[in-house]
Design an enzyme around this catalytic site. Structure first.
Site, PDB file in Angstrom:
ATOM      1  CG  ASP A 293     -25.283 -10.772  11.949  1.00  0.00           C
ATOM      2  OD1 ASP A 293     -24.624  -9.875  12.521  1.00  0.00           O
ATOM      3  OD2 ASP A 293     -24.769 -11.823  11.525  1.00  0.00           O
ATOM      4  CD  GLU A 294     -26.157 -15.474  12.588  1.00  0.00           C
ATOM      5  OE1 GLU A 294     -26.496 -16.398  11.846  1.00  0.00           O
ATOM      6  OE2 GLU A 294     -24.965 -15.278  12.934  1.00  0.00           O
TER       7      GLU A 294
END
Lengths: 654, 654
Positions: A293-294
């Protein structure tokens, strides 16, 4: 509460366990629990069942304060010939209780249900007679605990596993690495924990202990090592893995950071191959979480060699690079025989169908993944660090709207996971941030979809709080308040307040992992049961003061206490920020007393008085010291009733 | 409280530690405690000091909620050239703190004092500048814990040792055998624990662990094996030791029982010789306690062979037989190089001078022993199971009146011991029965004789309660109340109540070791800090309502809450016995509100109203469900003020 009120007058009423069972048919009579209580197992010869029997007996002793000697066969656990997976059937009658399950997991769940049936009755502790048939709605019912941002010692994990078992959650998602810390001993790459953990990591023996501890309670342990972003702590010991030259140091702030693994170097994959080889052997579960993620693409964009690599491989965007990296990692995870899990961002056309998607983005993203054939679990709406009320999480359902997903797609949704990110949470406060609210999520994932009555859920939440206490969950609220040295008034103020979640905190002041989380906001829970009760009383008064004498007396007591409480707060650096909050509570108490006086005496308030007061208390909505004054709500209910009866409409001031 | 009130206005005031030091001179300024806090040791190379430094640092972190990284030398521990025994000198200035001691024990005490100086100040946690010179008044400052009547798991002992160290107690008297259980593993006579303990005993490894744990904290461990009476549990496995034929079973009731060792058989002494050989080797302390109290002579009188033995040895009375037995035992204890301790009853003309007498009978008995040259310690007046208020114990001084004992005799009094007998105490409730009250006894034994101000002692007791919490002491009151399922009103009722001690309980119902101690009386502490504060406020109102606006508001809040609380108690078998108590509290609240109204408005009460009410509340003095309604006292203060101003005399209604 309503269950207990009647005990002296009527036979013991059945107290609904949490999560609410699929079918329960209360019957007359009850089973007495005394020092002779004993559980006998038939047809199972399983070490996990035996250990659960010992735990349940000890817990019943703690729940009741009865020293249990045993000797009388009260609960019989039997191997069922029907039913599968996690289902169980529990029959309680005045003579004995019989629990039937065909699997160990079912037996464990049934034991938890049984302990929840035990209540103080008219003559002793009793389990009301009932026939229960129960099974889970979703097979994946998880809790994620972030042990990177704040280190969580092994006792925290243990007691949270006990609490998970109590509400039939069956998956611990262990977030073990992030920018702020790498938390597992690697023997192949020891600089990971040596340089990336401040000395706070789980040894491999401890990991094995936790896995066994969880398995004993019917809980799988899924590790997450978040890559290619969220990896600063890896690079302290191994800067060569990063996309920009080091040196790196452990991140102390909160947010999304630039350090990211270099997807262009073969050495990165060689490292991950060995690392995953070691960790997939350490963690026996079928699933392995790689985060994904991210990712902040800054380092990738700034690196000439990565850009050259991207061009050579026709990877036009950072998303393409991420997809390439994830594809390579997926291959490594498969090589070790595991099924990969990633957050929403790992979804890309190259991804193999059996990779599971955990969605923080929401139903649309999850539906999108399911349409591509991926199993999915929902975490959107289950983020505990946002400190939403239990009712908020309770309303979120992993079952996706049929307009978004057909039945076949829907069958791929395995369940959901509550997520405890720990920027604003320490070992001292983590229990009070997870519990009892996660029990509402557990019920959403276990019980029938149409079990949605919020008041009834809150009644069960009150009851399950006591169960959670008996398994070792501690709120620490009172000791933190006492430590602040603010005098006895702090308790009253805390009961009237609710602390803000991550959104309210990251704007309030600059936090890092070194900032002590020892303030009022850290002690106060996200939801005030006291205020919820007072609001219910206020509603009763508003709808007819004549029949609400007891409620009026209770509200008067609370308002009088609030109004006198401001003199009870002693000042120091921890309490001085609370002065406006305390003053507001005091004013609120005075307004509440006047409102109660008008309503209970039948005298009319001066014209516009209620409207003015509503405006006044509206200005108290603004958070002070990162907490909101929950106490506003019951006073508002009374003021609206006065304003409404004056103007003929309750609505105009809402 | 008064210390904290001023913080925002003035520089941090010095907060007196408990026990109060012999000399402390506060100075201007304060030392800041933050994440960089570190302790450095000079001149000592002692493992106990090093481990105390680690413990103190962890404790400061818990006391403040600050994650301590270290790095800045804040507290320096140095070897003093002067002072001896347990003394220390502590200097705190805004730059640093210096602790000087010539012994490890002194250094440990100084560290405890330092942690108590840390308070929330105007800008952070701070220790106020001060110069302290400190040493104990008595060398023997003990706590006895009875682990026989109710089994106390090892964690209970550990956390109580930590609490003892916090208030500078230095002797754990471990009552390890009695009629209801034999609690130590004997390898020579394994049937002692196999048949006499229900499986609840300390292994020899655990004993060694506790001794090391205590030693690390500067605490000696003195074991007590109570003989020749209080020995039923020994006889379950070894009936041949008894004065009457068996079989015997573990005693489940409370009281004084007939089973007594046979003083006439040589085999008894052979057994004790081997047993004492094993146990004196296991317990390294110089002292060894053999009990010797409360011998019931029935078995001796009924045994023909014992009577024949007595005649042959010219032992005319049971006391003579007891003296003979004790004399033989004393010889065995000496043979193993130990100094014997016994309760008052061991005193007899044959007793050797170095045997130490522990007195439960009182100063006259202790003086009598001292006149015969015996060292003594006082436990009379320090019996925690009587649940007296801290002020009661605080008034008891081991220094015997000069009319009873000259200076030479007085010098033989080594100190005292608080005694926690556990007929009505379980591992769940034991902490709340010992603490914080034992801290008042600890102060009596440490601080100057003329430190006797009770209000000031209670202020320190409030503060030390928080320290005790940070070392792991738990009251469990709230969780026990929640477990009772009586609703939120139970907390209010508990705050207004005080539970009775052993005298009030043994008359109320038939108790045995199998009766659950899970009722209201078990949850409620012996003293209510809430009521003490309210009484102080009532006194202020009584002496002049005009200057007591805040106190009137607080009292009104409390009385309003009491008056509305009766509707808040849900009924079940645990709460139904509280109905009269709850009703009384409710009535008391209403009377208090009216009294407050008269006093604050200046309106006169009807003639005799106050006198009638005083009579009325007098009838509430009678204990209900083994608790007394402490809440009476502030209301009485107000009523007396009204009655006094009406009649011109406060005294007539007292």
């Amino acid at each position: 509460m309503k269950i207990l009120l009647a005990v002296l007058l009527a036979p013991m009423l059945y107290s609904t366990p949490m999560p609410q069972p699929w079918k329960s048919v209360p019957a007359a009579g009850h089973l007495v629990i005394d020092s002779n209580f004993a559980i006998e197992v038939h047809g199972f010869t399983d070490a996990r069942v035996d250990s659960a029997v010992r735990r349940s007996t000890a817990r019943i002793s703690r729940q009741t304060g009865i020293p249990i000697i045993g000797g009388k066969r009260v609960l019989v656990v039997e191997r069922a010939t029907e039913g599968a997976d996690e289902s169980y059937v529990l029959d309680v009658s005045p003579e004995k209780a019989v629990l039937e399950a065909s699997t160990v997991e079912g037996a464990l769940h049934g034991l938890e249900t049984f302990t929840q049936l035990i209540m103080p009755g008219a003559e002793g502790f009793e389990a009301a007679s009932v026939h229960i048939e129960d099974h889970p709605r979703f097979p994946w019912r998880g809790l994620m605990i972030d042990c990177s941002r704040h280190w969580m010692p092994i006792e925290v994990i243990e007691r949270n596993l006990d609490a998970m078992a109590a509400v039939k959650l069956n998956a611990l998602h262990w977030h073990l690495s992030d920018d702020q810390g790498f938390r597992v001993e690697s023997k192949r790459f020891p600089k990971l924990q040596q340089f990336g953990s401040d000395g706070h990591f789980y040894t491999q023996d401890q990991v094995r202990h936790i896995i066994a501890y969880a398995r004993d309670r019917g809980i799988r342990v899924v590790p997450e090592f978040d890559i290619p972003g969220h990896t600063t702590s890896w690079f302290v010991g191994y800067p060569e893995l990063a996309s920009a030259p080091g040196p790196y140091s452990i991140e102390r702030s909160w947010g999304i950071f630039q350090p990211t693994m270099d997807p262009s170097r073969e050495e990165t994959y060689k490292f991950l191959d060995k690392f995953l080889g070691e960790m997939t052997a350490l963690f026996p579960d079928q699933y392995f979480h790689v985060g994904g993620d991210e990712v902040d693409p800054t380092q990738w964009k700034q690196s000439a060699s990565i850009q050259a690599f991207a061009r050579a491989h026709h990877l036009k965007t950072p998303d393409d690079l991420q997809a390439y990296f994830i594809h390579r990692v997926e291959g490594l995870v498969k090589k070790y025989g595991k099924t990969m899990i990633g957050w929403d961002e790992v979804l890309n056309p190259e991804l193999q169908a059996d990779t599971l998607i955990q969605s923080w983005r929401g139903p649309a993203a999850l539906a999108n993944a399911a349409r591509k054939g991926h199993h999915g679990i929902l975490s959107y709406g289950y983020y505990l660090d946002h400190m939403n009320p239990a009712s908020f999480h309770y309303a979120i359902d992993p079952q996706i709207d049929q307009q978004l997903l057909d039945d076949k797609g829907a069958s791929l949704i395995l369940g959901g996971e509550a997520c405890m990110w720990t920027e604003y949470v320490t070992p001292e406060t983590v229990d009070s941030r997870i519990w009892p609210i996660a029990a509402a999520i557990a019920e959403r994932l276990w019980s029938p979809k149409d079990v949605t009555n919020v008041d009834s859920m809150y009644d069960r939440l009150d009851a399950i709080s006591r169960v959670l206490e008996s398994v070792g969950i501690r709120s620490n609220e009172q000791s933190m308040l006492r430590r602040m040295g603010g005098g006895p008034g702090l308790r009253v103020l805390a009961d009237a307040s609710e602390s803000l979640g991550i959104d309210g905190r990251q704007v309030a002041r600059k936090y890092t992992s070194l900032v002590p989380l020892n303030r009022f906001v850290d002690a106060v829970p996200p939801e005030s049961p006291t205020v919820r009760r007072l609001e219910q009383m206020a509603q009763k008064v508003a709808s007819g003061p004549a029949g609400a004498k007891a409620e009026i007396a209770r509200l008067r007591a609370a308002f009088t206490e609030w109004s006198a409480n401001d003199t009870q707060i002693d000042g120091n650096f921890l309490t001085s920020e609370l002065i406006p909050l305390s003053r507001n509570l005091s004013n609120l108490g005075s307004v509440g007393l006047r409102a109660l006086e008008y309503l209970s005496s039948g005298k009319s308030a001066p014209p516009d008085w209620a409207a003015q007061q509503l405006q006044e208390i509206g200005s108290m909505e603004k958070p002070v010291a990162e907490v909101r004054l929950a106490a506003i709500s019951p006073v508002r209910v009374l003021l609206k009733a006065i304003a409404g009866s004056a103007s003929g409409s309750v609505e105009e001031h809402k």
